[in-house]
Structure formats: structure tokens, C-alpha cells
Enzyme design. Structure first.
Site, mmCIF file in Angstrom:
data_model
loop_
_atom_site.group_PDB
_atom_site.id
_atom_site.type_symbol
_atom_site.label_atom_id
_atom_site.label_comp_id
_atom_site.label_asym_id
_atom_site.label_seq_id
_atom_site.Cartn_x
_atom_site.Cartn_y
_atom_site.Cartn_z
ATOM 1 N N CYS A 1 2.719 6.410 -5.254
ATOM 2 C CA CYS A 1 3.705 5.728 -6.102
ATOM 3 C C CYS A 1 3.063 4.785 -7.114
ATOM 4 C CB CYS A 1 4.697 4.952 -5.232
ATOM 5 S SG CYS A 1 3.915 3.980 -3.924
ATOM 6 N N HIS B 1 7.871 -1.302 -7.801
ATOM 7 C CA HIS B 1 6.507 -1.828 -7.842
ATOM 8 C C HIS B 1 6.249 -2.403 -9.235
ATOM 9 C CE1 HIS B 1 5.832 -0.051 -4.049
ATOM 10 N NE2 HIS B 1 5.052 0.952 -4.364
#
Lengths: 346, 346
Positions: free
Chosen positions: B132, B252
Site C-alpha cells: 500500500c 496513509h
């Protein structure tokens, strides 16, 4: 000791988050105080504060408040420092200023005791305490600077809300409760109290601390860049900073990439760091030990870990640096300077 | 369209956090499905899941589950992928693997559609979905790489707990409630479920994601370093990563310093980023606009802001890159690859 001279001390901003910690440090360190004066804005004047078992009434800080004061610790915002420090100096006080007001003034030493305590002797009445995020970084990097030389620093910060004051702590905790209850949190202070746009800090990361400058950096980032060069007394030092507020109450964390001027041995770096005063090496990957904000909170030291040689640049090192932003980042650094002044005076 | 061929699709790990998002994306994109098979561990088998108004019963994933399956999306952990993907390939399925099992396998393309979609055609039955934190970074940097060349990347991450699974989300929210109630939070999952030492994530920053390697970097950091080179197809690219878990649920954030190989104009960089598919430029310091995890959550795009020229290296640029780690960082990237496969087949 009976021969220790005593000092008349004033704490300006005594009711604030940093002022509270300054009083705690003065008490814990048994600072040689003859007379203590607690000062604040008109709004907080009249507040009663206990110090070493005695009750003190906070007075409004005014130009004439500093008569007879020998050491004055300021942490009531840059405007208060700018307005009152000249009067305190006129009355003969040595002022330790915890705001941004005099940090870049060429006449004012900017002091982190582990780095440049000798600069204290050059003061003209004012000694500036650096920005919290700068203090812990230069304290950790100074032993490396002295031993190997440093050419470049690239730092990304993970900063606690207490750096924005007690109201920002309240806001973050309140918002966290609102999110946990399934409600939309209402932002009203962060990222910058005096600016119109507010963002949620609970369960978020805000890449803005203080106001934006024309170059796209924030003032907090520029403080780290400029102050690091001034404290290290090295304008050739290349510094890049990205400052980010995260939902932590106490303790700033920093991811630091640093290019050294000489070859080094990682084991030697670690022993250098663990032997340096004020630093604690917490670096045991096998046992998952590294500095953590929750463990640094309430402590005066700067914690360093995740020490590893860069994989692409063999002269570069990566570090994780954590410290309590209200203590080494503010109150403790200021009281360290005050202790030094007290020891130097007859 | 009536002429669109339909595919037999299997989702392995259908009951997990990423599996749930994969099903949502397949439904939203109206993916051309003939027959859908939902697979999981024995423990979750029997779970009923609604998809496009129909109820599906999740079956235990076994080697023979893949008979007749043409496209299989795996997100049930590296061990499940290693055990079952060879069987799925044997049955003729193209496998899109969201785990670390095949990412660095030289035979397996590692694909971010905005960066290297052409690699899909070289698959031998398996296409790997990158980590990710890597996906959002390479997606944002690819336009700069193509236009100017990139010599070095230094990244520090601010990663959401959802990257560690649904139980890590529960733990972080539970711990937050415990702290707000004045109690000591009990850590029992993070930083790494399978390791013995646990740390509090609520109101903290943990500089460990995945296990430590012998070189002092974590596996998450090594994933970012190795995968970036493989996806960009450039082993000379220098990458340094520090990966940190913070108390954010979804999204994130990344502080990225990047050295370009040519001179550049910041305005040109901004227009390049805002014209690139899959990227959204959010960069208006005057109005305090920059990417935020809370605003990226639930969206498929990668958000880029805080674009500014470095002050010490005029060939370097600083960026703040944010994306939903379960969407572009996992489910959406996988479904993008599946769409590409569906469009290529007759």
C-alpha cells in the site's frame, strides 16, 4: 548548599502549559530562589499557584513588574516577549525567552546546553530557547556533528498537540471522543489558532504547523532550518524539514536522515550517542525497543533509536528521535540555561 | 455492453478488510462477472455476503476451488497465496495477488496501472499488487520520473492502522476510549501481531511496521525500497524509507523528498501532477488546503500537495502524498488490474 547565592526569579506565562512545567522543574531541581514572581496576562492574574508548599498569586505582567528580578523566564507568546523583555533587561534581569521573538536576532544567543552552552556568556540580557522540534534534533545530532561533521539533514516530524497549547490538547481529546461516539468532530483550534481554516486532528495527520511562508514551507519548518544552522553555528549545513501534527498528547517524534562528512561505524555511532549527556539510546530491534512518544512523556531526556546506515548512501544514517516537547523542548531546556546562569554568577 | 465477455471471478479472503473493499469496487465498477466465488479460511466459511443484491455463501478456499475460475483476486495473507495460487494458475486462472508472496519474484509483474500497466501482458498466471505505501508513492512520482528523471527518494510514512487489518482498527479505537476514560490501554496486536512485544498505538507513533531485517530496516521499509525500484524498472533509483504507524483509521500519508535529474519549474510540476490520471493536486497554502487522511478516506485517488522546491538542493522537491490504503493501496489497484485483464481478453 549554604554558600549558593539566591536569585529573584520571575516566570512570565506562569499559568500556561509550559509555565506550569517550568515551575515544576524549578521545584524539582531545587533552584536557588530568593523571591519568586509569577506573571501572566491580565486575564489570568489573580490565579493562585502552589510552589514548594507556598501559595503564590499570579500578577499581571507589566513593564515595572521586573524591578529587582535577576532571572526572568518568558513563555507567554512572542508578542508578550517583544513588549516586556526590553523592560526586564532595563531592570537588569537576564531573560530566557521561550518564544520565537528573539531566536534569530544576531545579538541573542540561541542555546541548547548540550550543544552550545558557551554562547550563554555572550548574552546582552536575552537568551533564546529554541523551538521544541529543533532542540531535540540538535541535541541528538551534536555528538555526530562533532565527531564526523554533518553536511545535510532531512527531517519529517510527528508532533504532539501539546505544542499548540492546552486548548489544542482539549480539542484533540474532545474530537477523539466525538469520533468514538460516531459523531462528526468539530475542529476549532488546529492547525493554527489565529487562521480561519480548521482541520480535524483526531485520527488524522495535519501537514501544517504555524503559518505558510512565501517559499511554501511553514514557519515551523523554517524555524527548524534556520535555528539548526544558528545553534550549530554552521550556515553551510543543509536542512530540509516537513512538520506534521499528529494525534499524540506529549512527545514529538522525528524521522531524521543525516549525511555525515566522514565514514563511520554504526556501533561507534551508538556508543557515542549512549555516552552523550542528556541522550538515551533506545535501540534494540530484536526486542522491538525504540523510542516512543508515550514513553518519553514526562522525561527530560532525548531518546534516540532506529539507528541504521542508509542503504543507498553509505555516508548517511537514519534515526528516530523522540522527546517530551514541553520538557526538553521547552521548560527543561530553559531551566537548564537558568541553572547555568545561576552557577556562573557570584 | 451486450458484447462484453463475462468472467468467472474468485475473491480469496472475501471476509477480510481488503476483500470487502474488493467486492465493493467490483460492484461499483459493474465488473463483467459471469460467476462469482467467495473464498476464505475454514473459520470464516459459511459467512453470507450480499453482492449486487444477491446473497453468496463464503466457501473454504481449497486447491480445487479454482476450477473454471478465470480471474482470482487474493488477499488472505502470504501463506494462503503461496499455498493456493499455484493451483489457481494450474486451473487457468489469472491471479492478482495482494500479498507479499510473489512481489519480488522475477517472473511476476508488480503492477500499478498508472505506472506500468504494460507489464500485465508479461504475466505467467500471477500479477502482484504492490504494498500500500509503495503504490501511492510511485503513482504520484511517475509523472515526475518520466518528465525529469529521479535519482533519489527519501520517504517517511504516517500509516493508518487499517493497514494491519480490522483487528488493529478495533484495538486502536478501544485503546483510545481507554485513555479518554483515564485508564491504561492494553496493547495486544500492534505493532506486529505475530511478534511478542506490543505497544500502545492510541495517541502514539510506532516506528515499526512488520518485522526487523538484519540491516536495521523493517520489512515494510524494505518493501518500499525494493518494490519502488522494480515498479519503476530502475535499479539505480536510490530509496530510503522510514515507516511509522500512527493513530489514523484509513489513509496513509507520506512526507517525500525527491531529487530530480533535471532542473524544473514548480508550477510545471504542479500542472503535471494535476493532469495525471488517478492523481489529485490539493495544494493551496494560502487557503490551508493540502491532502489529509480524513479527506482521502473512501476515495480511489492519490492526493498530492505541499509541493515545494527544496531550499538547499535546487534539484530536489518536497511533497505530501495521501491515499486510502485499502483502496488505491489495495482493493482499487487490484480491481484496476482485473479490469485491464478483462478488457484485453476476447
Amino acid at each position: 548548599m549554604s554558600t549558593q547565592p539566591l536569585f529573584n526569579v520571575a516566570v512570565v506565562g506562569a499559568t500556561g502549559a509550559v509555565g506550569e512545567q517550568i515551575l515544576k522543574q524549578l521545584a524539582e531541581r531545587n533552584f536557588p530562589i530568593a523571591k519568586l514572581k509569577l506573571l501572566s496576562s491580565a486575564r489570568s492574574a489573580g490565579t493562585k499557584i502552589a510552589f514548594r508548599g507556598e501559595s503564590y498569586t499570579v500578577e499581571e505582567a507589566k513593564p515595572e513588574s521586573f524591578e529587582g528580578v535577576q532571572i526572568a523566564l518568558f513563555s507567554a507568546g512572542g508578542d508578550v516577549s517583544k513588549a516586556l523583555i526590553p523592560h526586564a533587561v532595563r531592570h537588569g534581569a537576564v531573560c530566557i525567552d521561550n518564544t520565537n521573538a528573539y531566536r534569530m536576532d544576531p545579538e541573542t544567543p540561541l542555546v541548547v546546553p548540550e550543544v552550545n552552552i558557551d554562547m550563554v556568556s555572550e548574552h546582552k540580557g536575552i537568551i533564546a530557547n529554541p523551538n521544541c522540534s529543533t532542540i531535540q534534533m540538535v541535541a541528538a545530532l551534536k555528538p555526530l556533528y562533532d565527531r564526523y561533521g554533518i553536511s545535510r539533514i532531512i527531517v519529517s516530524t510527528y508532533q504532539a498537540v501539546s505544542g499548540a497549547g492546552a486548548r489544542a490538547i482539549d480539542e484533540m481529546l474532545r474530537q477523539s471522543g466525538e469520533v468514538l461516539a460516531g459523531n462528526d468532530p468539530k475542529p476549532d483550534i488546529l492547525p493554527v489558532g489565529s487562521l480561519p481554516v480548521k482541520h480535524q486532528i483526531a485520527f488524522n495527520a495535519i501537514p501544517q504547523i504555524d503559518k505558510f511562508q512565501d517559499n511554501g514551507f511553514t514557519l515551523e519548518e523554517m524555524k527548524m532550518i534556520r535555528e539548526t544552522k544558528k545553534i550549530m553555528n554552521d550556515e553551510s549545513l543543509e536542512v530540509t524539514a516537513t512538520c506534521v501534527r499528529i494525534p499524540v498528547v506529549y512527545g514529538h517524534s522525528e524521522s531524521v536522515y543525516v549525511e555525515l562528512k566522514q565514514d563511520f561505524d554504526v556501533a561507534e555511532i551508538k556508543s557515542l550517542l549512549s555516552d552523550s549527556p542528556g541522550l538515551v539510546l533506545v535501540d534494540d530491534p530484536e526486542n522491538q525497543r525504540y523510542p516512543l512518544a508515550t514513553e518519553a512523556a514526562g522525561k527530560n531526556e532525548v531518546f534516540v533509536g532506529r539507528v541504521r546506515r542508509d542503504l543507498s548512501n553509505p555516508r548517511a544514517l537514519n534515526l528516530w528521535i523522540v522527546s517530551d516537547n514541553l520538557l526538553k523542548g521547552a521548560a527543561w531546556n530553559a531551566v537548564q540555561i537558568a541553572e547555568h546562569i545561576a552557577q556562573r554568577q557570584p
